[in-house]
Design an enzyme around this catalytic site. Structure first.
Site, PDB file in Angstrom:
ATOM      1  N   ASP A 199     -63.391  16.994  10.115  1.00 29.26           N
ATOM      2  CA  ASP A 199     -63.839  16.978  11.511  1.00 29.26           C
ATOM      3  C   ASP A 199     -62.672  16.911  12.480  1.00 29.26           C
ATOM      4  O   ASP A 199     -61.790  16.056  12.364  1.00 29.26           O
ATOM      5  CB  ASP A 199     -64.772  15.791  11.738  1.00 29.26           C
ATOM      6  CG  ASP A 199     -66.034  15.893  10.894  1.00 29.26           C
ATOM      7  OD1 ASP A 199     -66.903  16.708  11.230  1.00 29.26           O
ATOM      8  OD2 ASP A 199     -66.139  15.172   9.888  1.00 29.26           O
TER       9      ASP A 199
ATOM     10  N   ASP B 294     -57.947  17.147   6.586  1.00 29.21           N
ATOM     11  CA  ASP B 294     -59.111  16.477   7.169  1.00 29.21           C
ATOM     12  C   ASP B 294     -60.142  17.524   7.588  1.00 29.21           C
ATOM     13  O   ASP B 294     -59.811  18.697   7.798  1.00 29.21           O
ATOM     14  CB  ASP B 294     -58.651  15.663   8.373  1.00 29.21           C
ATOM     15  CG  ASP B 294     -59.801  15.114   9.189  1.00 29.21           C
ATOM     16  OD1 ASP B 294     -60.637  14.396   8.626  1.00 29.21           O
ATOM     17  OD2 ASP B 294     -59.852  15.422  10.396  1.00 29.21           O
TER      18      ASP B 294
ATOM     19  N   GLY C 108     -63.570  11.116   5.430  1.00 28.76           N
ATOM     20  CA  GLY C 108     -64.339   9.882   5.373  1.00 28.76           C
ATOM     21  C   GLY C 108     -65.709  10.094   4.774  1.00 28.76           C
ATOM     22  O   GLY C 108     -66.390   9.136   4.399  1.00 28.76           O
TER      23      GLY C 108
END
Length: 269
Positions: free
Chosen positions: A10, A8, A43
């Site tokens: 952030d 991931d 995302g």
């Protein structure tokens, strides 16, 4: 043996200044040099992560990313979409109605473009600040192109009010969509079944890998499915409690090179 690590951005790979530390960069480069696939799982759309991919030397043939929380599986060098799942026009209309009812701003993402809608007169979207690398287009509802594929819808707003509004969302939406917070100020709606684990499983199938050969590293609610999916699921020290509860390993925080620490310990020879 771990053959792929999905990371991931952030709160995980990026520190609080939204930068990749030198130690994290070196660890990732060393893992790739050993033949381990390094996949950014985010995302964000691909257009919003190119600077990070370039810094990590992850824009060569054979490099992949999972974008839109699992909605797209893409080649980094060409942007080619190998797997995808998007919202239907009926779903977009329903989400617009929800945002209007909540009096909250709604943004629709289609590739690298963000369509900012007039669903609230009292609250302005924070999404342009959250993702400044994208092209943001203020769009009257009457001008929305219903033929365009939309990857996800987002509400970006101040945490206290956003958390209050989340409690007002009817159960139906959580049954019909993937509704998750990817950051404290960001709520996202994806097609049902679209998670980072979903996208990662599709990529693993394409590459001939099993879940046992995958390590995942994350911190937020939208990372939870891939942490559960992987052979080794790693939570950051700054992760939300739900992620820590299912992780096999808890590493240091994003401010302490937690990604590098776990790669060095488990993956590097």
């Amino acid at each position: 043996m771990i053959k792929l690590v999905a990371i991931d951005l952030d709160g995980t790979l990026l520190n609080d200044q939204k930068k990749i530390s030198q130690r994290n960069q070196v660890a990732i480069e060393q893992a790739k040099a050993q033949g381990i696939k390094v996949v950014i799982c985010t995302g964000r759309p691909l257009e919003a992560i190119h600077p990070f991919l370039a810094q990590l030397n992850l824009e060569e043939p054979g490099d992949y990313s999972i974008t839109f929380n699992g909605g797209f599986v893409q080649k980094n060098d060409t942007g080619e979409v190998l797997e995808k799942k998007v919202l239907t026009s009926e779903q977009v209309k329903e989400l617009i109605t929800l945002a209007q009812t909540l009096d909250m701003p709604l943004d629709l993402l289609s590739g690298g473009k963000v369509y900012t809608l007039e669903t609230s007169t009292n609250h302005l979207s924070l999404y342009p600040e959250i993702n400044p690398l994208l092209t943001h287009i203020p769009t009257p509802l009457a001008d929305l192109d219903w033929q365009r594929p939309y990857n996800k819808a987002v509400i970006g707003y101040e945490q206290q009010l956003l958390d209050q509004k989340i409690t007002e969302i009817p159960r139906h939406f959580k049954e019909q969509y993937e509704v998750i917070k990817s950051r404290a100020v960001l709520l996202e709606f994806m097609p049902k079944g679209v998670t980072k684990a979903y996208g990662l499983a599709l990529l693993a199938k394409d590459l001939g890998l099993t879940a046992a050969e995958i390590m995942t590293i994350g911190d937020e609610e939208n990372d939870l499915p891939m942490i559960e999916y992987a052979g080794i699921g790693v939570a950051m020290a700054n992760a939300v409690d739900q992620v820590k509860a299912v992780a096999n390993v808890v590493t240091a925080s994003n401010e302490e090179d937690g990604v590098a620490q776990v790669i060095e310990k488990y993956l590097l020879k």
